[in-house]
Design an enzyme around this catalytic site. Sequence first.
Site, PDB file in Angstrom:
ATOM      1  N   ARG A  29      73.949  58.941  91.510  1.00 14.70           N
ATOM      2  CA  ARG A  29      74.801  58.095  90.657  1.00 14.70           C
ATOM      3  C   ARG A  29      75.918  57.450  91.459  1.00 14.70           C
ATOM      4  NH1 ARG A  29      80.060  57.389  89.473  1.00 14.70           N
ATOM      5  NH2 ARG A  29      80.370  59.661  89.452  1.00 14.70           N
ATOM      6  N   ASP A  30      76.871  58.234  91.917  1.00 14.50           N
ATOM      7  CA  ASP A  30      78.023  57.681  92.626  1.00 14.50           C
ATOM      8  C   ASP A  30      77.614  57.063  93.951  1.00 14.50           C
ATOM      9  OD1 ASP A  30      80.693  57.079  93.024  1.00 14.50           O
ATOM     10  OD2 ASP A  30      81.192  59.026  93.850  1.00 14.50           O
ATOM     11  N   HIS A 222      86.644  66.150  94.384  1.00 15.29           N
ATOM     12  CA  HIS A 222      85.748  65.040  94.707  1.00 15.29           C
ATOM     13  C   HIS A 222      86.437  64.203  95.786  1.00 15.29           C
ATOM     14  CE1 HIS A 222      82.692  61.937  93.211  1.00 15.29           C
ATOM     15  NE2 HIS A 222      83.398  61.275  94.112  1.00 15.29           N
ATOM     16  N   HIS A 224      86.565  61.647  99.136  1.00 15.10           N
ATOM     17  CA  HIS A 224      85.955  60.618  99.968  1.00 15.10           C
ATOM     18  C   HIS A 224      86.446  60.814 101.402  1.00 15.10           C
ATOM     19  CE1 HIS A 224      84.169  57.631  96.972  1.00 15.10           C
ATOM     20  NE2 HIS A 224      84.518  58.703  96.273  1.00 15.10           N
ATOM     21  N   CYS A 255      83.669  53.353  99.082  1.00 16.03           N
ATOM     22  CA  CYS A 255      84.857  53.113  98.282  1.00 16.03           C
ATOM     23  C   CYS A 255      85.155  51.622  98.304  1.00 16.03           C
ATOM     24  CB  CYS A 255      86.045  53.899  98.829  1.00 16.03           C
ATOM     25  SG  CYS A 255      87.547  53.572  97.912  1.00 16.03           S
ATOM     26  N   ASN A 264      81.441  59.186 100.103  1.00 13.96           N
ATOM     27  CA  ASN A 264      81.634  60.554  99.639  1.00 13.96           C
ATOM     28  C   ASN A 264      81.442  61.587 100.749  1.00 13.96           C
ATOM     29  OD1 ASN A 264      81.828  60.287  96.567  1.00 13.96           O
ATOM     30  ND2 ASN A 264      79.967  59.126  96.994  1.00 13.96           N
TER      31      ASN A 264
END
Length: 313
Positions: A29-30, A222, A224, A255, A264
């Site tokens: 997803r991300d 979470h 990055h 990002c 990530n």
Amino acid sequence: MSARSVGLPSRVPAPGLPERVTIWEVGARDGLQNESGVVDVGVKLEFLDRLADAGLGVLEATSFVHPKWVPQLADAEQLLAGLRRRDGVSYPVLVPNERGLDRALAAGVEHIAIFGSATETFAKRNLNRTLDEQFAMFEPVAGRARAEGLDVRGYVSMCFGDPWEGSVDPAQVVSVGKRLLDLGCSQLSLGDTIGVATPGQVEVLLAGFTEAGVDLGRIAVHFHDTYGQALSNTLASLRCGVSTVDSSAGGLGGCPYAESATGNLATEDLVWMLDGLGVQHGVDLAALAATSAWMAGQLGRPSPSRVVRALTG
């Protein structure tokens, strides 16, 4: 001796860490929502299948954000219909509003996530709401979802820094996070959206949640890796008592708010560290690295994960 022949790091357990960490895998997803092109749904389904085979128990599968805003995930219904679900594996989806919840319920979803902002500017840019108005949007989503028996997770973006506002007051993050928990979220994921956090900031923020009466067992992190701090921030979180970590297979994702952002925290890099510390997680590192190398081939570029490159390069 080559990196491939090493296989696993030497295990030297460290005191004060959780016995086991839950890895919340967000690559499908991300990770894929940040791709410039649309990945074929068949590739996504194979990716999720391979990730489950590697032992990951939480696979955030897709998002019900309007396809106009995230065309890379416009195939959410098709993906969920084709998903080969496994016993013991959960497949959360991101839901922005009541319309997204309608779609999720129709697709038979059991776990959803809502995503808020810790800052005024990002709330306006990402949600078209003020910081306070975002909760009016989340309340009916969380309430209906829980009434339907769904688990609800809350994301908070910009917890450590905002590209428009700069540093973020930890008290403001705690306030936003508590309001999401009060809406019925079972877990709160604290996002370093632009990757600027350092371990001291992480410790201060987590201490703020503890002082506010929030059990850190309900907190996930979470990170990055924009400035190479994702693993050190994760270790700081584990030492504070956090035991759920979001990561992305192969370091997929980027990002859009900071130049040169590397996306990530790579799941393989996380697993290598956890293995070295003797922390259980249930993931087969070799299978996971092979999966990420395969996906990198599908995307036509090398994996940014150092561990993937070391084990498969």
